[in-house]
Motif scaffolding. Structure first.
Motif, PDB file in Angstrom:
ATOM      1  N   TRP A  71       0.813  -1.224   0.000  1.00 47.35           N
ATOM      2  CA  TRP A  71       0.000   0.000   0.000  1.00 47.35           C
ATOM      3  C   TRP A  71       0.841   1.266   0.000  1.00 47.35           C
ATOM      4  N   SER A  72       2.043   1.196   0.544  1.00 46.53           N
ATOM      5  CA  SER A  72       2.903   2.380   0.622  1.00 46.53           C
ATOM      6  C   SER A  72       3.261   2.923  -0.753  1.00 46.53           C
ATOM      7  N   TYR A  74       1.393   2.873  -3.495  1.00 48.68           N
ATOM      8  CA  TYR A  74       0.265   3.673  -3.991  1.00 48.68           C
ATOM      9  C   TYR A  74       0.066   4.935  -3.142  1.00 48.68           C
ATOM     10  N   PHE A  75       0.421   4.865  -1.886  1.00 48.50           N
ATOM     11  CA  PHE A  75       0.377   6.036  -1.004  1.00 48.50           C
ATOM     12  C   PHE A  75       1.259   7.150  -1.574  1.00 48.50           C
ATOM     13  N   ALA A 102      -4.443   1.900  -2.847  1.00 46.95           N
ATOM     14  CA  ALA A 102      -3.712   1.766  -1.581  1.00 46.95           C
ATOM     15  C   ALA A 102      -4.603   1.175  -0.491  1.00 46.95           C
ATOM     16  N   TYR A 106      -4.163  -2.310   1.413  1.00 50.48           N
ATOM     17  CA  TYR A 106      -4.067  -2.233   2.874  1.00 50.48           C
ATOM     18  C   TYR A 106      -5.095  -3.141   3.549  1.00 50.48           C
ATOM     19  N   LEU A 119      -1.485   6.703   5.794  1.00 49.22           N
ATOM     20  CA  LEU A 119      -2.384   6.314   4.699  1.00 49.22           C
ATOM     21  C   LEU A 119      -3.802   6.778   4.998  1.00 49.22           C
TER      22      LEU A 119
END
Length: 184
Positions: A71-72, A74-75, A102, A106, A119
């Motif tokens: 997810w990071s 896309y963050f 993200a 997540y 996030l």
């Protein structure tokens, strides 16, 4: 170095010079991704656009090396796009697309490079900017609760205050939670 992104930028610049001469494309990808996030803290539109280019190359290298896209990653892109919204509001839709990715990742796997409250606060900001108000409060509340849980686990009052006051995202979470009546 907690929250000191200008110092981090110096280290990333050194890593960039070191990794660009190696055939280790995965570490080079990480340096590009971290460099692109640093451009968010610079805030200059030209730096942000360069950050988007670095991000694209870093993402492609991660995919080429079959690295798990957490997810990071896309963050980072959502952060870049949100930072460009003042210059061009159409970036808000791109930020929404990236934050949805993200959040989707997540929800399946919380592994990431940052603490999830970052996030969650970004998700709140992106949903608010895109007028999806049914979602923004929920993510802001989650970010605030996670932040306060982490702060509550710190027994040293000075360290806790530093954590809450000196880290940019933590300050944002607190300020927005107060503005929305979530925090006192």
């Amino acid at each position: 170095m907690l929250g000191d992104f200008y110092l981090a930028d110096d280290y990333i610049e050194q890593a960039f010079r070191y990794c660009s001469g190696l055939e280790d494309s995965l570490n080079y990808a990480f340096v590009l991704l971290m460099g692109s996030l640093i451009s968010v803290f610079d805030g200059n539109p030209e730096a942000l656009k360069l950050g988007l280019k670095q991000y694209s190359i870093g993402l492609e290298l991660c995919r080429k090396n079959k690295y798990f896209i957490n997810w990071s990653i896309y963050f980072i892109s959502a952060s870049l796009y949100m930072s460009l919204v003042p210059e061009d509001p159409s970036y808000g839709v791109k930020a929404l697309s990236e934050i949805d990715k993200a959040i989707g990742v997540y929800e399946e796997n919380q592994d990431g490079w940052y603490t999830p409250e970052y996030l969650l606060i970004l998700a709140s900001q992106v949903y608010c900017a895109n007028k999806l108000l049914d979602k923004d409060d929920d993510y802001l509340r989650q970010a605030y609760e996670r932040l306060m849980l982490a702060a509550g686990n710190t027994k040293d009052d000075d360290l806790r205050a530093s954590f809450l006051e000196n880290v940019r995202w933590n300050r944002q979470i607190l300020a927005e939670a107060k503005a929305y009546g979530i925090a006192a």
